[in-house]
Design a protein around this motif. Structure first.
Motif, short mmCIF file in Angstrom:
data_model
loop_
_atom_site.label_atom_id
_atom_site.label_comp_id
_atom_site.label_asym_id
_atom_site.label_seq_id
_atom_site.Cartn_x
_atom_site.Cartn_y
_atom_site.Cartn_z
N GLY A 16 35.50 47.63 32.44
CA GLY A 16 35.69 46.45 33.29
C GLY A 16 36.34 45.30 32.55
O GLY A 16 36.00 45.01 31.40
N LEU A 49 38.51 36.26 42.00
CA LEU A 49 38.42 35.64 43.32
C LEU A 49 37.47 34.44 43.36
O LEU A 49 37.40 33.75 44.38
CB LEU A 49 37.95 36.67 44.35
N GLN A 51 35.80 31.09 43.54
CA GLN A 51 36.43 29.84 43.96
C GLN A 51 35.69 28.64 43.40
O GLN A 51 36.24 27.78 42.72
CB GLN A 51 36.40 29.73 45.49
N MET A 159 40.42 54.83 35.36
CA MET A 159 39.08 54.85 35.96
C MET A 159 38.17 55.78 35.16
O MET A 159 38.57 56.90 34.83
CB MET A 159 39.20 55.37 37.39
N GLY A 193 31.17 45.31 37.62
CA GLY A 193 31.15 44.46 38.81
C GLY A 193 30.29 44.98 39.95
O GLY A 193 29.36 45.78 39.74
N ASN A 204 34.38 41.08 48.54
CA ASN A 204 34.78 41.74 47.28
C ASN A 204 36.08 42.53 47.44
O ASN A 204 36.32 43.13 48.47
CB ASN A 204 33.70 42.73 46.83
N ASP A 211 30.74 51.66 40.71
CA ASP A 211 30.90 52.84 39.83
C ASP A 211 29.98 52.79 38.61
O ASP A 211 29.37 53.80 38.23
CB ASP A 211 32.34 52.96 39.31
N LEU A 245 36.81 34.16 51.52
CA LEU A 245 35.61 33.33 51.39
C LEU A 245 35.92 31.84 51.59
O LEU A 245 36.90 31.34 51.05
CB LEU A 245 35.03 33.53 49.99
N GLY A 362 27.09 41.20 33.58
CA GLY A 362 27.79 40.73 34.78
C GLY A 362 27.11 41.26 36.04
O GLY A 362 25.92 41.58 36.04
N SER A 377 27.24 29.83 41.98
CA SER A 377 27.94 29.59 40.71
C SER A 377 27.14 29.90 39.45
O SER A 377 27.51 29.50 38.36
CB SER A 377 28.49 28.15 40.65
C1 LIG Z 1 35.30 35.73 46.78
C2 LIG Z 1 34.31 35.51 45.68
C3 LIG Z 1 34.00 34.22 45.26
C4 LIG Z 1 33.07 34.02 44.22
N1 LIG Z 1 32.84 32.73 43.78
C5 LIG Z 1 32.04 32.56 42.71
C6 LIG Z 1 31.88 31.27 42.13
O1 LIG Z 1 32.49 30.31 42.56
N2 LIG Z 1 31.04 31.15 41.06
C7 LIG Z 1 30.36 32.20 40.54
O2 LIG Z 1 29.61 32.03 39.56
N3 LIG Z 1 30.51 33.44 41.06
C8 LIG Z 1 31.34 33.64 42.11
N4 LIG Z 1 31.50 34.89 42.61
C9 LIG Z 1 30.81 36.02 41.98
C10 LIG Z 1 31.49 36.34 40.65
O3 LIG Z 1 32.88 36.22 40.79
C11 LIG Z 1 31.16 37.75 40.18
O4 LIG Z 1 29.81 38.00 40.28
C12 LIG Z 1 31.55 37.93 38.73
O5 LIG Z 1 32.85 37.47 38.53
C13 LIG Z 1 31.43 39.39 38.33
O6 LIG Z 1 32.08 39.56 37.10
P1 LIG Z 1 32.02 40.97 36.39
O7 LIG Z 1 32.78 40.81 35.13
O8 LIG Z 1 30.62 41.42 36.32
O9 LIG Z 1 32.76 41.98 37.39
P2 LIG Z 1 34.21 41.94 38.04
O10 LIG Z 1 34.86 40.64 37.82
O11 LIG Z 1 34.10 42.41 39.43
O12 LIG Z 1 35.01 43.04 37.21
C14 LIG Z 1 34.75 44.41 37.37
C15 LIG Z 1 35.72 45.21 36.54
O13 LIG Z 1 35.25 46.55 36.43
C16 LIG Z 1 36.34 47.44 36.60
N5 LIG Z 1 35.82 48.74 37.04
C17 LIG Z 1 34.95 49.01 38.05
N6 LIG Z 1 34.71 50.32 38.12
C18 LIG Z 1 35.43 50.91 37.15
C19 LIG Z 1 35.63 52.26 36.72
N7 LIG Z 1 35.03 53.29 37.32
N8 LIG Z 1 36.46 52.51 35.68
C20 LIG Z 1 37.12 51.48 35.05
N9 LIG Z 1 36.97 50.19 35.42
C21 LIG Z 1 36.15 49.91 36.45
C22 LIG Z 1 37.23 46.74 37.59
O14 LIG Z 1 38.54 47.28 37.56
C23 LIG Z 1 37.13 45.30 37.09
O15 LIG Z 1 38.05 45.12 36.03
C24 LIG Z 1 32.42 35.12 43.64
C25 LIG Z 1 32.72 36.41 44.07
C26 LIG Z 1 33.66 36.62 45.07
C27 LIG Z 1 33.97 38.03 45.50
#
Ligand SMILES: Cc1cc2nc3c(=O)[nH]c(=O)nc-3n(C[C@H](O)[C@H](O)[C@H](O)COP(=O)(O)OP(=O)(O)OC[C@H]3O[C@@H](n4cnc5c(N)ncnc54)[C@H](O)[C@@H]3O)c2cc1C
Length: 489
Positions: A16, A49, A51, A159, A193, A204, A211, A245, A362, A377
């Motif tokens: 990720g 994404l 905001q 993936m 994620g 989302n 996964d 959103l 995350g 946030s």
């Molecule tokens: C529209 C929207 C608005 C939001 N606004 C806010 C906000 O203002 N403030 C806040 O704190 N939070 C907000 N959130 C929540 C926050 O953005 C997320 O919870 C956080 O960014 C998650 O980060 P992450 O690094 O855990 O996962 P993600 O940013 O989702 O990254 C997941 C990564 O895993 C990779 N991946 C997944 N499965 C596989 C696989 N099988 N093989 C290889 N790679 C894989 C994907 O390609 C991606 O690169 C918002 C969410 C959304 C959808």
């Protein structure tokens, strides 16, 4: 990148490239080799994404750690892990300030001070932001910083299809188009994620199919509180699966929530009105829709004027305009939809899962910081703090008594088989939308679980071609099954 260019083994595989994965990568010394995988292009993630922004206490005159902790506990229904909350709140400001060193620009006033906004559930203005595109700004700048690291290899559109534990580490089967490889690592950080695509309507993007949680579950890691799902009250009420959103910050800056009669109604349900935590607002909308027998709801921020709205919410202004809604003149049609997962792969304060050398950070992780409902946030903050902590713990292990995974022989991968039957994912989504939306339907949960279990068994035991379609369907069915099993107790 062609998979043949990758090495046989790395110290760490990070699954990720959202904020959790990127910030973890930035916390390894050059001596640690890291492979970072993104299922699609590296910028496509929930993180991009975001905001509203990142919540943290930077102004100790008007705010305090205790206030932020208390707000987090209230939103989480006091089901939070208090040690995790304390770690998040007390260590978070340092990590947010470090993102500035990597080039992230948060909005500032004329005196150069960081501007802090308010969102639902926060008792103080403490959310730093970059207009209404905070996540994109953070991802863009952190990606640039990671790309400069000599020890980190990034592989897009790659993936992880399956993962197994081996002596001193992991074997990951990875896929890039129709190319497959097995890559070995001493440690793994799952930063994969959320699970949004298990629902018919979600904020989302398409990568969010759970996964990493499926991989951890298949290896035997503990999965916790997967039924703690958050529904955002104000997604744009359009026809697309991926709902645009309308950030909580819009209500934070004074927008009114109106029912189908264009009347404010939150006083009927909660004294905090539009600024109640998002689970409360989502439930209130559903109860109001049942009371009036009508699903039309609106946000009204027209009175702030075009100039202010274009400057403060350029992304939302443009996004709504694309759908034919000028937010300075029109009401914004909104309705709740799936948004976030509080539960996930169970971790301790160092982001360690219940399996040796497996970490999760995350949205895919359950650190316990959010309890039953995430405070707005707090998730970008969680991704930063626990992404860093995962890296720090791995570095501690490497520096202590440690055996690295040995160079391994890759085995032939049998990926041929029948195509996934059409409609499999749609069926999973429809079951979840009916059984486990904002106010769960007790009657539909048990039957939904039975149907999902049958789909899961079919997917596991059939001879299907290993491709994105199949792997994602397997993840969605696994996630849906665990959620409904938990809800059916
Ligand atoms: C529209 C929207 C608005 C939001 N606004 C806010 C906000 O203002 N403030 C806040 O704190 N939070 C907000 N959130 C929540 C926050 O953005 C997320 O919870 C956080 O960014 C998650 O980060 P992450 O690094 O855990 O996962 P993600 O940013 O989702 O990254 C997941 C990564 O895993 C990779 N991946 C997944 N499965 C596989 C696989 N099988 N093989 C290889 N790679 C894989 C994907 O390609 C991606 O690169 C918002 C969410 C959304 C959808």
């Amino acid at each position: 990148m062609k998979l043949s260019k990758l090495k046989n083994s790395y110290d760490v595989i990070i699954v990720g490239s959202g904020i959790a994965g990127l910030y973890a990568a930035l916390n390894f010394p050059e001596s640690v080799s890291v492979l970072m995988l993104s299922k699609q292009e590296r910028h496509i993630s929930n993180s991009s994404l975001a905001q509203g922004g990142v919540a943290c206490v930077l102004d100790t005159e008007n705010d305090s750690f205790d206030f932020h902790i208390e707000d987090t506990l209230i939103a989480g229904g006091r089901k939070n892990d208090i040690d995790a909350v304390r770690t998040l709140v007390e260590e978070g400001p340092r990590d947010v300030l470090r993102t500035i060193e990597y080039g992230v620009e948060y909005d500032r006033d004329e005196a150069g001070e960081l501007i802090k906004t308010l969102e639902g559930g926060h008792s103080k203005r403490r959310i730093v932001h970059h207009k209404d595109t905070s996540g994109k700004e953070m991802v863009d700048k952190l990606v640039m910083a990671v790309e400069k690291l000599p020890n980190v290899t990034l592989s897009d559109e790659t993936m992880v299809t399956s993962m197994q534990r081996i002596t001193n580490g992991f074997k990951a089967t990875i896929m890039h188009g129709d190319e497959f490889r097995q890559i070995f690592s001493s440690f793994c950080i799952l930063a994969s994620g959320g699970i949004g695509r298990v629902y018919k309507y979600t904020t989302n993007p398409s990568v969010a199919t759970g996964d990493g949680i499926r991989l951890a579950y298949e290896m035997g890691a503990s999965i916790k509180n997967l039924s703690y799902v958050q529904f955002h009250p104000t997604a744009f009420n359009g026809a697309n699966r991926e709902q645009f959103l309308i950030s909580e910050a819009v209500r934070g800056e004074g927008a009114y929530l109106l029912n189908c009669n264009k009347e404010r109604f939150m006083d009927r349900y909660d004294e905090r009105l539009e600024l109640a935590p998002r689970d409360v607002v989502s439930r209130s909308i559903i109860m109001e829709s049942r009371r009036l027998g009508n699903n039309s709801f609106y946000l009204d921020i027209r009175y702030k004027g075009e100039e202010y709205l274009k400057k403060r919410f350029p992304g939302i202004y443009a996004g709504c305009l694309k759908q034919g809604v000028d937010i300075s003149k029109d009401l914004i049609p909104v309705f709740p939809c799936h948004h976030y997962l509080m539960g996930g792969i169970e971790t301790d304060l160092n982001a360690k899962t219940t399996l040796p050398r497996l970490y999760a950070a995350g949205e895919c992780a359950c650190t316990g910081v959010h309890g039953k409902n995430r405070l707005a946030s707090n998730s970008l903050l969680e991704a930063l703090v626990f992404g860093r902590r995962a890296a720090e713990d791995i570095v501690r292990c490497i520096n202590a008594n440690f055996y690295a995974v040995k160079e391994q022989k890759e085995e032939a991968i049998d990926y041929k088989g029948a195509p996934l039957p059409k409609g499999t994912r749609t069926e999973i989504r429809e079951i979840m939308q009916k059984a486990y939306f904002v106010i769960p339907d007790e009657g539909a949960i048990h039957e939904g679980k039975r149907r999902i279990e049958a789909i899961l068994n079919r997917l596991r035991n059939g001879k299907f071609a290993v491709n994105v379609d199949y792997c994602e369907a397997l993840s969605l069915a696994t996630i849906a099954y665990i959620i409904l099993r938990e809800a059916d107790r």
